[in-house]
Design an enzyme around this catalytic site. Structure first.
Site, PDB file in Angstrom:
ATOM      1  N   SER A  38     -14.627  41.772  11.369  1.00 23.69           N
ATOM      2  CA  SER A  38     -13.701  41.956  12.593  1.00 23.69           C
ATOM      3  C   SER A  38     -12.214  42.302  12.388  1.00 23.69           C
ATOM      4  CB  SER A  38     -13.976  40.582  13.436  1.00 23.69           C
ATOM      5  OG  SER A  38     -13.438  39.499  12.585  1.00 23.69           O
ATOM      6  N   ASP A  87     -17.986  34.504   1.031  1.00 26.08           N
ATOM      7  CA  ASP A  87     -17.041  33.456   1.337  1.00 26.08           C
ATOM      8  C   ASP A  87     -15.975  33.703   0.449  1.00 26.08           C
ATOM      9  OD1 ASP A  87     -15.332  31.278   1.662  1.00 26.08           O
ATOM     10  OD2 ASP A  87     -17.253  29.738   2.033  1.00 26.08           O
ATOM     11  N   TYR A 197       0.309  28.837   6.290  1.00 24.75           N
ATOM     12  CA  TYR A 197       0.062  30.161   6.558  1.00 24.75           C
ATOM     13  C   TYR A 197       1.425  31.149   5.886  1.00 24.75           C
ATOM     14  CZ  TYR A 197      -1.006  34.840   8.937  1.00 24.75           C
ATOM     15  OH  TYR A 197      -1.124  35.910   9.436  1.00 24.75           O
ATOM     16  N   LYS A 201       1.180  33.495   2.843  1.00 25.87           N
ATOM     17  CA  LYS A 201       1.344  35.080   2.848  1.00 25.87           C
ATOM     18  C   LYS A 201       2.530  35.442   1.964  1.00 25.87           C
ATOM     19  CE  LYS A 201      -1.757  36.467   5.580  1.00 25.87           C
ATOM     20  NZ  LYS A 201      -2.812  37.642   5.153  1.00 25.87           N
ATOM     21  N   THR A 232      -3.647  41.921  20.214  1.00 33.18           N
ATOM     22  CA  THR A 232      -5.328  41.992  20.032  1.00 33.18           C
ATOM     23  C   THR A 232      -5.801  40.551  21.016  1.00 33.18           C
ATOM     24  OG1 THR A 232      -5.234  40.400  17.863  1.00 33.18           O
ATOM     25  CG2 THR A 232      -5.301  43.011  17.851  1.00 33.18           C
TER      26      THR A 232
END
Length: 351
Positions: A38, A87, A197, A201, A232
């Site tokens: 996706s 995974d 996060y 990153k 999105t």
């Protein structure tokens, strides 16, 4: 002593994001994409399959992954597209994914790997500790770190092993060993309230900046994509409220930037940030959205000048790698000469 190692690190010239690129190079390539069921991964898969590449998707979402592969097979009439459960947080799962991907590749090789798998903030809120005064306080859950950083490290580590083992039997097929890392605008700026996060990153950015200095020894080109907030369905209503009036990027612009990296085999060691489309004048100044005769862009390079002035350690290290690579070349050349000279004699002895 010059401390410019652009040439030593094999970094390519700056990217002209407005120049066209030839997608013919993707014909016949096998590309493995983690998290490809996706989002951006699915967008990459659809675009590159349409250009003639074979796509092997690794994801935990078997339903969407299998449906996408069936769609690709139908649209391209290429039965070699594959979905494999993977995974990315589990080492053995990624090991199995890479091994099986090589086995299922029509040519028994991987040409490109995209470390795309990622999630939004999940697990313990770092800046909201709770119940730590208990005798046995709950251990923090680092799900975002596990997927967005550890998973990427696993993917990159395996790619460095499998990509150089690609064999090319056709003389007219141009080898291309490419690792594309997917970071985020959070790789560049503080991402308030999303500490896991941001850490992850920022780590991907650090991996890229280090790896691109040495990947030439494996014959691999490494590039990085840094998307901004994209328009999105993944953006929640709350997120849209926070971003109101700021503007969001377009999904297709991220896919196009990634496609440039994938198709243009000359691009090495470059990073593109992709955000909202803006209009600039000839001097690069921002213009109103309705400005006429203005260049519209959605991507720009970041960290492009790392190798133009480096510290002594990096200079010496990269020079040593170049010397080792040259030494290997001379050893191989000497071995070929010995074989050429000795082969007639050995054949005479056997006769």
């Amino acid at each position: 002593m010059s401390k410019n190692i652009v040439g030593l690190a094999r970094q390519s010239p700056p990217i002209d994001t407005e120049a066209p690129y030839d997608t013919a190079s993707l014909q016949g390539k096998t590309i493995a994409i983690t998290g490809g069921a996706s989002g951006f991964g699915a967008g990459f898969a659809r675009r590159w399959a349409g250009y003639g590449a074979t796509i092997i998707i690794g994801d935990i979402d078997s339903t969407q992954g299998k449906a996408l592969v069936e769609e690709l097979r139908k649209e391209t009439r290429n039965a070699s597209h594959q979905f494999l459960y993977c995974d990315v947080t589990l080492w053995q799962s990624q090991v199995d994914f890479f091994r099986r991907a090589v086995e299922l590749s029509p040519n028994g090789r991987l040409d490109q790997v995209v470390a795309n798998a990622g999630i939004e903030e999940s697990g313990t809120k770092f800046n909201e500790p709770h119940h730590l005064d208990q005798d046995e306080p709950p251990e923090p859950q680092w799900r975002t770190i596990d997927v967005n950083l550890k998973g990427v490290l696993y993917t990159a580590h395996l790619a460095l092993f499998w990509l150089p083992r690609s064999s090319y039997n056709s003389s007219d097929f141009k080898p291309d060993r490419h690792l594309l890392l997917i970071g985020s605008v959070a790789s560049l700026i503080p991402f308030a309230g999303h500490i896991q996060y941001s850490i992850a990153k920022h780590g991907v950015l650090g991996l890229f900046r280090s790896l691109r200095a040495t990947s030439f020894q494996h014959g691999i080109r490494v590039n990085l994509l840094l998307p901004y907030f994209m328009d999105t369905p993944m953006i929640s209503p709350v997120g849209r409220a926070f971003l109101a009036g700021i503007g969001m990027g377009k999904h297709e612009d991220v896919v196009d930037a990634a496609s440039r990296f994938a198709a243009d085999t000359s691009i090495r060691g470059r990073a593109l940030a992709v955000g909202p489309r803006v209009r600039l004048d000839d001097d690069g100044h921002l213009l109103p959205p309705n400005a006429q005769q203005a260049n519209e862009i959605s991507s720009f390079e970041v960290f492009a000048h790392d190798f133009e002035e480096v510290e002594a350690y990096t200079l010496r290290y990269v020079k040593i790698l170049n010397a080792v690579e040259a030494g290997r070349g001379y050893i191989g050349w000497a071995g070929d000469i010995v074989k050429a000279v000795c082969s007639p004699f050995l054949a005479w002895l056997k006769g």
